[in-house]
Design a protein around this motif. Structure first.
Motif, PDB file in Angstrom:
ATOM      1  N   ASP A 131      13.549  -2.005  -5.354  1.00  0.00           N
ATOM      2  CA  ASP A 131      12.616  -1.253  -6.198  1.00  0.00           C
ATOM      3  C   ASP A 131      11.566  -0.562  -5.336  1.00  0.00           C
ATOM      4  N   LEU A 132      11.034  -1.297  -4.353  1.00  0.00           N
ATOM      5  CA  LEU A 132       9.996  -0.738  -3.479  1.00  0.00           C
ATOM      6  C   LEU A 132      10.551   0.394  -2.633  1.00  0.00           C
ATOM      7  N   SER A 183       4.075  -2.091  -5.583  1.00  0.00           N
ATOM      8  CA  SER A 183       4.535  -3.213  -6.399  1.00  0.00           C
ATOM      9  C   SER A 183       3.754  -3.291  -7.701  1.00  0.00           C
ATOM     10  N   ARG A 184       2.447  -3.115  -7.596  1.00  0.00           N
ATOM     11  CA  ARG A 184       1.613  -3.146  -8.801  1.00  0.00           C
ATOM     12  C   ARG A 184       1.938  -1.976  -9.717  1.00  0.00           C
ATOM     13  N   GLN A 185       2.164  -0.801  -9.120  1.00  0.00           N
ATOM     14  CA  GLN A 185       2.453   0.390  -9.928  1.00  0.00           C
ATOM     15  C   GLN A 185       3.761   0.225 -10.699  1.00  0.00           C
ATOM     16  N   ILE A 186       4.802  -0.253 -10.019  1.00  0.00           N
ATOM     17  CA  ILE A 186       6.084  -0.455 -10.692  1.00  0.00           C
ATOM     18  C   ILE A 186       5.944  -1.491 -11.797  1.00  0.00           C
ATOM     19  N   GLY A 187       5.240  -2.603 -11.476  1.00  0.00           N
ATOM     20  CA  GLY A 187       5.028  -3.641 -12.488  1.00  0.00           C
ATOM     21  C   GLY A 187       4.249  -3.126 -13.678  1.00  0.00           C
ATOM     22  N   ASP A 188       3.196  -2.334 -13.418  1.00  0.00           N
ATOM     23  CA  ASP A 188       2.395  -1.788 -14.508  1.00  0.00           C
ATOM     24  C   ASP A 188       3.208  -0.841 -15.378  1.00  0.00           C
ATOM     25  N   GLN A 189       4.061  -0.037 -14.745  1.00  0.00           N
ATOM     26  CA  GLN A 189       4.889   0.896 -15.509  1.00  0.00           C
ATOM     27  C   GLN A 189       5.851   0.146 -16.423  1.00  0.00           C
TER      28      GLN A 189
END
Length: 428
Positions: free
Chosen positions: A154-155, A400-406
């Protein structure tokens, strides 16, 4: 979610707006009668007027009265769901939420309350806004947070997508199946069955059979699409797929969506970042009936630009046509996705509202790009290695935070759409 309207113009409030008329001390009893009920929970005309006044001060895009009604309906659903899951905010949490909101204008929560009261917005209106948003955030984190994982793959995809040297395009297929309250259960069961289909040919066959989009005839196949043109929530989900994978059913308002990733590639051209997207929505009675679809086709044939829709809507109630410019994060997920497939002047009439009784004709007016700051700072050779390591760490955490937030936002949007579809909402 709480702060999205604040960024649209609340700083103007801090700098000083023309004073609005203060709330009238003596109000008719009817002002406090319920004009909307959400699962028997009342919303009064007074609440709508207060929320609309609040939104005007924040300069939220769109009609404040319409937006106030929509927000308050959603707020009731969010609070009901939070309470059913045992979430009740304490005074400390409320104070913290108000302070965070106000801090974007360099104010404390107490200072914000005083400023709003001077403009005729009561403290409880502000508190209700914060309570709904903060309760919903806590609920969705608890409900969906454990499901969200971010892998190295993902990253890597996210790094490729945000690389300055180029961009990322995805090749997808889509299925969007509308439903009414009577057909919702059957449609959701069909979508779950399709989501378990791994082959591209079987997905295409199901698209031809069930999808309401214009791509149905071609098996739901979409052309290569820049990743940055997809809605933020969907972008994170697509990045988590490998070619051939199909998403889980994604609830939209009045429909269920499925996507299959067929391929992904890097390009030499950087994908643009959009600061705002301007679009128009023209509402047609009749849902997806033959008559409504024929009307939409005639409107499409008679219009080339968003300005042409004013002539189409002439003589009809103002509510049939809405036009505005919004940041991508502020656009509802289903609308944002349909707009991602359009060029300026093109239309879509896949979506519905009002439990399937109203067809939505969307037209993209235009996209405004962000201008990235290309300036660079020179660093010494001695510190370069250490700074690079620190930057790499912070970028990994940020991605990581951006993907999780999305992904969390996508789950939350789908959950809210489900609550809305299942709710008993009565408007007087």
């Amino acid at each position: 979610m709480i702060a999205k309207f604040f960024k649209t113009g609340a700083l103007a409030l801090v700098l000083g707006l023309s004073p609005l008329t203060a709330a009238t001390p003596v109000m008719a009893q009817s002002t406090f009668e319920a004009v909307i009920t959400v699962n028997n929970a009342p919303i009064t005309q007074f609440e709508i007027e207060q929320r609309a006044r609040f939104l005007r001060l924040l300069r939220a895009p769109g009609d404040p009265n319409t937006l106030a009604r929509e927000q308050l309906i959603e707020d009731r659903l969010k609070l009901q769901a939070a309470q059913q899951n045992g979430i009740e905010l304490g005074e400390e949490q409320m104070a913290s939420g108000m302070d965070r909101f106000a801090s974007q204008a360099n104010l404390s929560g107490a200072e914000m309350i005083k400023l709003l009261e001077r403009e005729g917005v009561y403290e409880e209106t502000f508190r209700a806004f914060i309570r709904a948003g903060a309760s919903w955030a806590e609920l969705t984190r608890a409900r969906f947070g454990p499901r969200i994982t971010v892998s190295e793959d993902d990253l890597d995809r996210a790094r490729a997508a945000t690389g300055k040297g180029g961009g990322v395009e995805v090749l997808m297929s889509e299925i969007i199946i509308p439903y009414t309250p009577q057909t919702q259960e059957q449609v959701e069961a069909t979508a779950r069955r399709i989501s378990e289909t791994a082959s591209e040919s079987s997905f295409a066959s199901q698209a031809r059979r069930y999808s309401a989009t214009r791509t149905a005839g071609s098996g739901g196949r979409l052309p290569w699409t820049p990743l940055n043109e997809l809605p933020g929530g969907l972008r994170g989900i697509i990045l988590g797929l490998a070619p051939g994978d199909v998403t889980e059913p994604l609830p939209l308002q009045g429909a269920v969506a499925l996507f299959q990733l067929r391929d992904i590639r890097e390009t030499d051209v950087s994908d643009p970042e959009y600061a705002a997207i301007e679009y128009a929505a023209y509402y047609i009675d009749g849902g997806r009936s033959d008559q409504a679809l024929a009307r939409a086709a005639r409107v499409e044939a008679d219009t080339d630009t968003c300005d042409d829709l004013y002539g189409i809507a002439q003589g009809q109630p103002e509510s049939v046509l809405q036009r505005g410019s919004k940041a991508p994060s502020e656009i509802p997920q289903d609308i944002a996705y349909e707009l991602s497939k359009l060029d300026p002047g093109e239309v879509s009439y896949t979506l519905t509202r009002s439990n399937g009784q109203t067809l939505v004709l969307l037209m993209l007016c235009g996209r405004s790009q962000s201008i990235a700051d290309e300036s660079t700072d020179e660093t010494t050779a001695d510190s370069a290695e250490g700074e690079a390591a620190a930057t790499a760490l912070s970028e990994t955490e940020m991605l990581s935070r951006q993907i999780g937030d999305q992904r969390l936002a996508s789950y939350a949007d789908g959950y809210l759409a489900q609550l809305k579809a299942e709710a008993r909402i009565v408007e007087k």
